[in-house]
Motif scaffolding. Structure first.
Motif, PDB file in Angstrom:
ATOM      1  N   GLY A   1      28.246  45.985  35.176  1.00  0.00           N
ATOM      2  CA  GLY A   1      27.094  46.878  35.090  1.00  0.00           C
ATOM      3  C   GLY A   1      26.497  47.157  36.456  1.00  0.00           C
ATOM      4  N   ALA A   2      25.922  48.342  36.600  1.00  0.00           N
ATOM      5  CA  ALA A   2      25.480  48.820  37.905  1.00  0.00           C
ATOM      6  C   ALA A   2      24.329  48.024  38.503  1.00  0.00           C
ATOM      7  N   ALA A   3      23.606  47.248  37.698  1.00  0.00           N
ATOM      8  CA  ALA A   3      22.480  46.473  38.227  1.00  0.00           C
ATOM      9  C   ALA A   3      22.854  45.021  38.516  1.00  0.00           C
ATOM     10  N   ALA A   4      24.125  44.674  38.375  1.00  0.00           N
ATOM     11  CA  ALA A   4      24.572  43.291  38.557  1.00  0.00           C
ATOM     12  C   ALA A   4      25.258  43.105  39.905  1.00  0.00           C
ATOM     13  N   THR A   5      24.812  42.091  40.671  1.00  0.00           N
ATOM     14  CA  THR A   5      25.408  41.776  41.969  1.00  0.00           C
ATOM     15  C   THR A   5      25.653  40.280  42.070  1.00  0.00           C
ATOM     16  N   ILE A   6      26.849  39.913  42.554  1.00  0.00           N
ATOM     17  CA  ILE A   6      27.174  38.506  42.816  1.00  0.00           C
ATOM     18  C   ILE A   6      27.628  38.390  44.263  1.00  0.00           C
ATOM     19  N   ASN A   7      26.961  37.536  45.023  1.00  0.00           N
ATOM     20  CA  ASN A   7      27.350  37.226  46.399  1.00  0.00           C
ATOM     21  C   ASN A   7      28.127  35.920  46.398  1.00  0.00           C
ATOM     22  N   ILE A   8      29.290  35.882  47.057  1.00  0.00           N
ATOM     23  CA  ILE A   8      30.168  34.715  46.946  1.00  0.00           C
ATOM     24  C   ILE A   8      30.565  34.197  48.325  1.00  0.00           C
TER      25      ILE A   8
ATOM     26  N   GLY B   1      30.644  49.398  37.633  1.00  0.00           N
ATOM     27  CA  GLY B   1      29.646  49.538  38.688  1.00  0.00           C
ATOM     28  C   GLY B   1      29.080  48.249  39.224  1.00  0.00           C
ATOM     29  N   GLY B   2      29.494  47.110  38.704  1.00  0.00           N
ATOM     30  CA  GLY B   2      29.009  45.829  39.217  1.00  0.00           C
ATOM     31  C   GLY B   2      29.501  45.569  40.632  1.00  0.00           C
ATOM     32  N   ALA B   3      28.738  44.778  41.402  1.00  0.00           N
ATOM     33  CA  ALA B   3      29.073  44.515  42.799  1.00  0.00           C
ATOM     34  C   ALA B   3      29.369  43.038  43.012  1.00  0.00           C
ATOM     35  N   ILE B   4      30.489  42.767  43.703  1.00  0.00           N
ATOM     36  CA  ILE B   4      30.812  41.417  44.169  1.00  0.00           C
ATOM     37  C   ILE B   4      30.917  41.501  45.693  1.00  0.00           C
ATOM     38  N   VAL B   5      30.023  40.807  46.369  1.00  0.00           N
ATOM     39  CA  VAL B   5      29.929  40.882  47.827  1.00  0.00           C
ATOM     40  C   VAL B   5      30.374  39.542  48.406  1.00  0.00           C
ATOM     41  N   SER B   6      31.394  39.579  49.279  1.00  0.00           N
ATOM     42  CA  SER B   6      32.004  38.361  49.805  1.00  0.00           C
ATOM     43  C   SER B   6      31.592  38.112  51.249  1.00  0.00           C
ATOM     44  N   PHE B   7      31.374  36.841  51.557  1.00  0.00           N
ATOM     45  CA  PHE B   7      31.152  36.429  52.944  1.00  0.00           C
ATOM     46  C   PHE B   7      32.472  36.215  53.678  1.00  0.00           C
ATOM     47  N   GLY B   8      33.598  36.464  52.985  1.00  0.00           N
ATOM     48  CA  GLY B   8      34.905  36.376  53.624  1.00  0.00           C
ATOM     49  C   GLY B   8      35.462  34.979  53.733  1.00  0.00           C
ATOM     50  N   SER B   9      34.839  34.020  53.056  1.00  0.00           N
ATOM     51  CA  SER B   9      35.268  32.630  53.191  1.00  0.00           C
ATOM     52  C   SER B   9      35.807  32.065  51.888  1.00  0.00           C
ATOM     53  N   ASN B  10      36.145  32.926  50.934  1.00  0.00           N
ATOM     54  CA  ASN B  10      36.616  32.481  49.626  1.00  0.00           C
ATOM     55  C   ASN B  10      38.142  32.427  49.586  1.00  0.00           C
ATOM     56  N   ARG B  11      38.661  31.557  48.713  1.00  0.00           N
ATOM     57  CA  ARG B  11      40.101  31.490  48.458  1.00  0.00           C
ATOM     58  C   ARG B  11      40.338  31.984  47.035  1.00  0.00           C
ATOM     59  N   VAL B  12      40.765  33.225  46.929  1.00  0.00           N
ATOM     60  CA  VAL B  12      41.028  33.840  45.632  1.00  0.00           C
ATOM     61  C   VAL B  12      42.544  33.980  45.514  1.00  0.00           C
ATOM     62  N   VAL B  13      43.176  33.005  44.857  1.00  0.00           N
ATOM     63  CA  VAL B  13      44.630  32.906  44.887  1.00  0.00           C
ATOM     64  C   VAL B  13      45.174  32.511  43.516  1.00  0.00           C
ATOM     65  N   PHE B  14      46.431  32.939  43.260  1.00  0.00           N
ATOM     66  CA  PHE B  14      47.183  32.517  42.082  1.00  0.00           C
ATOM     67  C   PHE B  14      46.496  32.874  40.771  1.00  0.00           C
ATOM     68  N   ASN B  15      45.708  33.937  40.775  1.00  0.00           N
ATOM     69  CA  ASN B  15      45.241  34.547  39.538  1.00  0.00           C
ATOM     70  C   ASN B  15      46.275  35.583  39.111  1.00  0.00           C
TER      71      ASN B  15
ATOM     72  N   VAL C   1      45.723  38.668  38.445  1.00  0.00           N
ATOM     73  CA  VAL C   1      45.319  39.714  39.392  1.00  0.00           C
ATOM     74  C   VAL C   1      44.194  39.117  40.227  1.00  0.00           C
ATOM     75  N   ASN C   2      44.389  38.996  41.524  1.00  0.00           N
ATOM     76  CA  ASN C   2      43.351  38.368  42.342  1.00  0.00           C
ATOM     77  C   ASN C   2      42.102  39.233  42.426  1.00  0.00           C
ATOM     78  N   GLY C   3      42.277  40.547  42.547  1.00  0.00           N
ATOM     79  CA  GLY C   3      41.138  41.450  42.629  1.00  0.00           C
ATOM     80  C   GLY C   3      40.497  41.444  44.003  1.00  0.00           C
ATOM     81  N   ASN C   4      39.533  42.326  44.189  1.00  0.00           N
ATOM     82  CA  ASN C   4      38.887  42.479  45.479  1.00  0.00           C
ATOM     83  C   ASN C   4      37.373  42.543  45.318  1.00  0.00           C
ATOM     84  N   ALA C   5      36.700  42.085  46.368  1.00  0.00           N
ATOM     85  CA  ALA C   5      35.254  42.264  46.416  1.00  0.00           C
ATOM     86  C   ALA C   5      34.950  43.745  46.634  1.00  0.00           C
ATOM     87  N   THR C   6      33.771  44.160  46.223  1.00  0.00           N
ATOM     88  CA  THR C   6      33.357  45.547  46.444  1.00  0.00           C
ATOM     89  C   THR C   6      32.702  45.728  47.806  1.00  0.00           C
TER      90      THR C   6
END
Length: 313
Positions: free
Chosen positions: A262-269, A286-300, A302-307
């Motif tokens: 949803g467009a009003a939802a944001t998660i910082n990781i 429309g949801g937002a996932i904002v990364s600090f670039g220090s996460n290990r998103v592996v072996f899912n 579909v790993n997916g991407n931050a927005t």
């Protein structure tokens, strides 16, 4: 006659003072429960009550109910500032068939602490802890299992805070921790060092959860998404830091380790391991996932991407 009336007034005043003194004496700042207690007792250490519900009426606001020995101490509704502390005993609540093991419906400034207790719904109890109103709920070293809805359902009617630390929640058919404020409520939630597993959702925040922080936690083997923020109108903001989020939503293609919906939802990781999920990062509608670039998103699957990304200095 005048003398008689004076005597009557004095007697009435004395009786009133006696009743006030008796009422004050009836509520202690510290009370006790025991598996061999009795709710007709004053809930003292030497004459404990049998249930939390029996003890709470004899405990003053901002007082403490302590557990003397192992036992099942029944469901309880809390309407004032109070602490229930199982100590080293880890007192238990069996909430079979009940709306909740603990219901909090307190005043706007009240602080409720639940410490060192276990709540078991035996699959028919609805929520482990249900918060309706109060200033702050603090949940420390609590075990919640086998409920038919949410482990902790935080649905304040006002502006309230939830703090959960050192807690394990499993087999909650709804969500292990669910922040879902009422129509005029808002929530600020802090979660640290928790283990949530084998539930419907792991940790879920909905409309008017103004801020939720999840840190140093294990979130795994849930049927749907591990962490989910969702809202299309009122802002929901989450920070997820240094968590292990794995094996959620297996067989559920729409589930994610971390999902913002949803467009009003944001998660910082930051600093998270997200692995073994159908989708690692799952921004949706429309949801937002904002990364600090220090996460290990592996072996899912579909790993997916931050927005979006935040560069730290």
């Amino acid at each position: 006659m005048k003398s008689f009336n004076t005597t009557v007034r004095k007697a009435a005043l004395g009786l009133g003072l006696l009743l006030i003194a008796t009422s004050a004496h009836a509520q202690a700042t510290r009370t006790w429960v025991s598996g061999v207690g009795d709710d007709v007792n004053p809930c003292s250490r030497t004459a404990p009550c049998k249930t939390f519900a029996g003890a709470i009426s004899k405990t003053a606001a901002k007082g403490v109910i302590s557990v003397l020995d192992p036992g099942g101490f029944g469901t309880v509704t809390i309407t004032k500032s109070i602490t229930i502390d199982g100590g080293g005993i880890h007192g238990s609540i069996l909430s079979t068939g009940a709306p909740a093991g603990v219901i909090v419906n307190a005043g706007a400034a009240d602080v409720v602490r639940l410490r060192n207790i276990s709540i078991d719904g035996s699959t028919t109890g609805v929520d482990g802890i249900r918060f309706l109103a109060g200033g702050t709920l603090i949940v420390e070293n609590v075990r919640i299992n086998d409920v038919s809805a949410d482990g902790i359902k935080f649905s304040p009617s006002g502006n309230s805070r939830l703090v959960v630390t050192d807690t394990h929640i499993g087999n909650a058919a709804g969500s292990a921790i669910h922040s879902i404020p009422g129509a005029v409520g808002t929530a600020v939630v802090s979660v640290q060092n928790v283990r949530v597993y084998a539930s419907g959702f792991g940790i879920k925040a909905e409309d008017r959860t103004n801020q939720m922080s999840v840190r140093d936690s294990f979130i795994g083997n849930n049927l749907n998404s591990g962490v989910q923020a969702q809202s299309t109108s009122a802002v929901v903001s989450m920070n997820v830091d240094n968590c292990h989020i794995s094996n959620n939503g297996l067989g559920n293609a729409g589930a994610a380790g971390i999902k913002a919906k949803g467009a009003a939802a944001t998660i910082n990781i930051s600093e998270n391991l997200v692995t073994g999920n159908p989708n690692g990062l799952g921004p949706e509608t429309g949801g937002a996932i904002v990364s600090f670039g220090s996460n290990r998103v592996v072996f899912n699957t579909v790993n997916g991407n931050a927005t979006g990304n935040i560069t730290t200095r």
